[in-house]
Scaffold this motif. Structure first.
Motif, mmCIF file in Angstrom:
data_model
loop_
_atom_site.group_PDB
_atom_site.id
_atom_site.type_symbol
_atom_site.label_atom_id
_atom_site.label_comp_id
_atom_site.label_asym_id
_atom_site.label_seq_id
_atom_site.Cartn_x
_atom_site.Cartn_y
_atom_site.Cartn_z
ATOM 1 N N GLU A 190 30.130 24.497 -4.936
ATOM 2 C CA GLU A 190 30.757 23.763 -3.881
ATOM 3 C C GLU A 190 29.941 22.339 -4.185
ATOM 4 O OE1 GLU A 190 30.246 25.214 -0.029
ATOM 5 O OE2 GLU A 190 31.351 26.964 -0.242
ATOM 6 N N ALA A 191 28.754 22.271 -4.669
ATOM 7 C CA ALA A 191 28.063 21.062 -4.902
ATOM 8 C C ALA A 191 28.660 20.297 -5.946
ATOM 9 C CB ALA A 191 26.479 21.611 -5.134
ATOM 10 N N ALA A 192 29.099 21.195 -7.025
ATOM 11 C CA ALA A 192 29.658 20.249 -8.276
ATOM 12 C C ALA A 192 30.853 19.803 -7.651
ATOM 13 C CB ALA A 192 29.847 21.399 -9.436
ATOM 14 N N VAL A 193 31.589 20.491 -7.028
ATOM 15 C CA VAL A 193 32.823 19.590 -6.533
ATOM 16 C C VAL A 193 32.696 18.693 -5.617
ATOM 17 C CG1 VAL A 193 35.039 20.185 -5.079
ATOM 18 C CG2 VAL A 193 34.266 21.770 -6.802
ATOM 19 N N ARG A 194 31.576 18.762 -4.796
ATOM 20 C CA ARG A 194 31.415 17.768 -3.650
ATOM 21 C C ARG A 194 30.681 16.496 -4.603
ATOM 22 N NH1 ARG A 194 33.360 15.359 -0.285
ATOM 23 N NH2 ARG A 194 33.810 17.475 0.696
ATOM 24 N N ALA A 195 29.976 16.854 -5.531
ATOM 25 C CA ALA A 195 29.581 15.343 -6.409
ATOM 26 C C ALA A 195 30.582 14.759 -6.869
ATOM 27 C CB ALA A 195 28.624 16.126 -7.398
ATOM 28 N N HIS A 196 31.705 15.401 -7.587
ATOM 29 C CA HIS A 196 32.795 14.706 -7.899
ATOM 30 C C HIS A 196 33.809 13.966 -6.888
ATOM 31 C CE1 HIS A 196 35.963 13.962 -10.857
ATOM 32 N NE2 HIS A 196 36.784 14.052 -10.345
ATOM 33 N N VAL A 197 33.939 14.595 -5.907
ATOM 34 C CA VAL A 197 34.920 13.973 -4.817
ATOM 35 C C VAL A 197 34.040 12.910 -4.237
ATOM 36 C CG1 VAL A 197 35.983 14.609 -2.654
ATOM 37 C CG2 VAL A 197 36.100 16.161 -4.397
ATOM 38 N N ASP A 198 32.713 12.868 -3.916
ATOM 39 C CA ASP A 198 32.161 11.722 -3.505
ATOM 40 C C ASP A 198 32.109 10.500 -4.332
ATOM 41 O OD1 ASP A 198 31.654 13.002 -0.974
ATOM 42 O OD2 ASP A 198 29.437 13.756 -1.680
ATOM 43 N N ALA A 199 32.047 10.939 -5.700
ATOM 44 C CA ALA A 199 32.179 9.730 -6.619
ATOM 45 C C ALA A 199 33.503 9.284 -6.813
ATOM 46 C CB ALA A 199 31.797 10.159 -7.915
ATOM 47 N N TRP A 200 34.426 10.014 -6.634
ATOM 48 C CA TRP A 200 35.865 9.559 -6.739
ATOM 49 C C TRP A 200 36.502 10.042 -5.456
ATOM 50 C CZ3 TRP A 200 36.786 6.916 -11.309
ATOM 51 C CH2 TRP A 200 35.864 7.213 -12.097
ATOM 52 N N HIS A 201 36.532 9.221 -4.500
ATOM 53 C CA HIS A 201 36.712 9.619 -2.987
ATOM 54 C C HIS A 201 38.298 9.972 -2.775
ATOM 55 C CE1 HIS A 201 37.774 5.055 -2.910
ATOM 56 N NE2 HIS A 201 38.594 5.371 -2.080
ATOM 57 N N THR A 202 39.280 9.618 -3.738
ATOM 58 C CA THR A 202 40.582 9.909 -3.485
ATOM 59 C C THR A 202 41.104 10.964 -4.589
ATOM 60 O OG1 THR A 202 41.579 8.233 -5.055
ATOM 61 C CG2 THR A 202 41.197 7.517 -2.587
ATOM 62 N N SER A 203 40.105 11.651 -5.251
ATOM 63 C CA SER A 203 40.323 12.818 -6.129
ATOM 64 C C SER A 203 40.991 14.039 -5.455
ATOM 65 C CB SER A 203 39.108 13.267 -6.652
ATOM 66 O OG SER A 203 39.127 14.181 -7.620
ATOM 67 N N ALA A 204 42.003 14.501 -6.332
ATOM 68 C CA ALA A 204 42.493 15.944 -5.809
ATOM 69 C C ALA A 204 41.714 16.907 -6.115
ATOM 70 C CB ALA A 204 43.945 15.967 -6.354
ATOM 71 N N TYR A 205 40.299 16.915 -6.426
ATOM 72 C CA TYR A 205 39.739 18.020 -7.028
ATOM 73 C C TYR A 205 39.455 18.825 -5.871
ATOM 74 C CZ TYR A 205 36.303 19.792 -10.347
ATOM 75 O OH TYR A 205 35.576 20.651 -11.571
ATOM 76 N N SER A 206 39.046 20.191 -6.447
ATOM 77 C CA SER A 206 38.740 21.285 -5.272
ATOM 78 C C SER A 206 37.983 22.313 -6.113
ATOM 79 C CB SER A 206 40.239 21.839 -4.893
ATOM 80 O OG SER A 206 40.858 22.435 -5.770
#
Length: 345
Positions: A190-206
């Motif tokens: 969850e932390a790894a995903v949140r780090a990416h999504v916060d950096a790329w706020h329109t990412s579709a990452y999950s």
């Protein structure tokens, strides 16, 4: 084999073996989205949601894969689709994009790759990013009606350049008080995903996408690095992909939370990452970034860390044409996946 077989994890592993061979002999010919790490990252983060729109074809020397032949070319189309982003919006992809790679010893296969792409993307606007160093391929794409993409030639084009450096004479990373390095193994999914999504706020990452990334060949949780802020926020992150055959490692992706930019955190993260990569056996490091003039920040950071440009993409386009509709072409041109507007770097 049909022209609409979808890219699988096993296919990506075969594509990675070709990337390793090209890296060993003609690294300047590695195409956008075709490096060892980029292949794993793109497939892992997107296949669950978008893979139904990702037809592919592989060419082999001798008999195909399981019978001992090795891949000498592959083509991976991303067709029109809708992409649901983390902010709740939906992005419509209306054109087609092709990722591909060809063994330099089989350069003549580029005409077959182009013919396959024109077939599966019939009637659609088609884009592709050959390496600027592949003069033969550029000639063949031009012969098939592909021209420079005018939308990509300005300050905000989404083409990329590849940067490189060796792993000698590394500085020691310096973090501000209260910040701490963590690996993804330590921080958790969850932390790894949140780090990416916060950096790329329109990412579709999950989290689901991250599980697919973790399952790809080359992913290592101990080479997935994060910086945790004093308040617990994951301030920045980067994945390193280690190609043990060539003893090279690649950063992809790299991102920093908007609230923590310009504090030296990404610099410290990249330095720590290079130390980890060297300890894992790498002697050489690469990182890609957007190369257009309007995106100087990442490029300047990488240059300040000793990276230098190595090669770059050449964005090409072929306009949409009205297809001749037959039962076969109706199937082949059914709405398919869209391509993200640019790599999440």
């Amino acid at each position: 084999m049909t022209d609409l077989e979808l890219a699988t994890a096993a296919d990506v592993r075969l594509m990675q073996t070709l990337a390793q061979r090209v890296t060993a002999t003609r690294p300047e010919l590695i195409n956008a989205d075709a490096s060892y790490g980029e292949l794993a990252w793109i497939w892992g983060k997107g296949h669950a949601a978008q893979g139904a729109h990702w037809p592919r074809k592989l060419w082999f020397a001798g008999k195909a894969g399981a019978d001992g032949g090795e891949p000498v070319a592959w083509a991976w189309a991303q067709l029109p689709r809708q992409v649901k982003l983390s902010d709740g919006s939906v992005k419509d992809i209306t054109g087609a994009y092709l990722a591909y790679q060809i063994d330099p010893g089989h350069a003549e296969l580029v005409d077959e790759v182009i013919a396959w792409y024109d077939h599966v993307a019939v009637g659609l606007e088609r884009t592709v990013l050959p390496s600027a160093g592949d003069t033969y391929a550029l000639e063949r794409w031009a012969a098939h009606g592909y021209t420079s993409d005018p939308s990509e030639l300005g300050d905000h084009g989404s083409w990329t350049q590849l940067n490189e450096r060796d792993l000698t004479d590394l500085e020691e990373p310096v973090l501000a008080d209260g910040f701490r390095f963590l690996t993804a193994d330590e921080a958790g999914p969850e932390a790894a995903v949140r780090a990416h999504v916060d950096a790329w706020h329109t990412s579709a990452y999950s989290v689901e996408a991250y599980e697919s990334v973790r399952a790809t060949a080359g992913y290592r949780g101990d080479l997935h690095l994060l910086v945790r802020a004093p308040d617990g926020t994951m301030a920045c992150s980067a994945i390193m992909w280690l190609d043990e055959v060539n003893r090279t490692a690649e950063f992809e992706p790299v991102g920093t939370h908007p609230a923590y930019r310009r504090r030296g955190l990404a610099r410290a993260l990249l330095l720590q990452g290079m130390h980890l990569a060297r300890a894992a056996g790498a002697t050489h490091m690469t990182v890609a970034c957007l190369g257009a003039p309007g995106y100087p920040a990442a490029r300047g950071l990488y240059y300040s860390l000793g990276f230098r440009p190595f090669t770059r993409d050449t964005p090409l386009i072929k306009p949409a044409t009205a297809p001749v509709v037959t039962p076969a072409t109706a199937r082949d041109s059914a709405p398919a996946p869209d391509r993200d507007s640019g790599p999440e770097r």
